[in-house]
Scaffold this motif. Sequence first.
Motif, PDB file in Angstrom:
ATOM      1  N   THR A 128       0.553  -1.386   0.006  1.00 47.99           N
ATOM      2  CA  THR A 128       0.090   0.042   0.256  1.00 47.99           C
ATOM      3  C   THR A 128       0.916   1.300  -0.015  1.00 47.99           C
ATOM      4  OG1 THR A 128      -1.890  -1.344   1.396  1.00 47.99           O
ATOM      5  CG2 THR A 128      -1.943   0.965   1.073  1.00 47.99           C
ATOM      6  N   SER A 132       0.923   4.280  -2.964  1.00 49.52           N
ATOM      7  CA  SER A 132       0.688   5.497  -2.656  1.00 49.52           C
ATOM      8  C   SER A 132       1.933   6.398  -3.300  1.00 49.52           C
ATOM      9  CB  SER A 132       0.495   5.773  -1.191  1.00 49.52           C
ATOM     10  OG  SER A 132       1.793   5.565  -0.232  1.00 49.52           O
ATOM     11  N   ASP A 137      -2.955   2.804  -8.593  1.00 45.92           N
ATOM     12  CA  ASP A 137      -3.935   1.921  -7.828  1.00 45.92           C
ATOM     13  C   ASP A 137      -3.875   0.646  -8.136  1.00 45.92           C
ATOM     14  OD1 ASP A 137      -6.024   1.287  -6.090  1.00 45.92           O
ATOM     15  OD2 ASP A 137      -7.512   1.802  -7.455  1.00 45.92           O
ATOM     16  N   ASN A 142      -4.827  -2.796  -2.840  1.00 49.49           N
ATOM     17  CA  ASN A 142      -6.314  -2.741  -2.241  1.00 49.49           C
ATOM     18  C   ASN A 142      -6.562  -3.759  -1.276  1.00 49.49           C
ATOM     19  OD1 ASN A 142      -6.577  -0.118  -3.294  1.00 49.49           O
ATOM     20  ND2 ASN A 142      -7.361  -0.853  -5.305  1.00 49.49           N
TER      21      ASN A 142
END
Length: 278
Positions: A128, A132, A137, A142
Amino acid sequence: IIWAGVALFLMLAGEYIEKKGFGNGISLILLFNILSSYPADAMTIYKRFLQGYGFDKGLRNSICICIILVVLFAFTVYIQFIEKKILVEYSSKTVGDVKSERSFFPVKLCPGTVVPVIFASSLMAIPTLVASLMGKDFWIANMLNSSMWFDPEHISYSGGAIIYVVLIFMFTYFYTEMIINPLEIANNMKKNGGFIPGIRPGKPTVEYLTKILNYIIFVGACGLVLIQLVPIIFNGWLGASVSFGGTSLIIIVSVVLETLKQIESQLLVRNYKGFLNS
């Protein structure tokens, strides 16, 4: 620079608190930081489950929430206190006689407390963080993000919870093996003339201790998983983002219990000094 200055100030404040005998300073600061978020969590729960509902439904929701919180807190305290006591007998020779003294070797249900959870969460957060930083994405990022789990709209991401559970079990076994060595314990027993009733010294004792530890670790890891998943399910399924439970609850219980033990020991020392001075 500001963050570094704040971190240095907190370290100095923690050392000052610890020198004054109030317990572990850094842990207490972390405890108060966690508790500071609870009023906002209470407001979130109020808006999500109580505001706008009738008296009957609001009362029913309040009772359910209180029961969940009390049970979760009590269960966390329980797994911190519970331990398996292994009976050990020590033989001592006297003139013309052999005496045996009984003792217990305690093994806590969760020897690593919150450490396996922190390791698992940190490892899960790496993808994650990378996503970022790259500004992209990724599906895997996720899936490993706990805030996306058990969401009815993104149910496919809940597979990350399985990975999380496996990591908690792995780190629980790994950390416990680091701090508890059955071979070393068996050798120390043998050197001191100790043995477990019904178990021969040496390799059988090591195998017996390993079997007991594996069982205890499994039960303890299940307890940690339950404590961690309850707030995550609460957040994802019911849509109420709160920080109670999970890692924060384990830290609160551990710090409070440790602080109470230190306060009790300080009181015993003062009573002992007062008795000697009188």
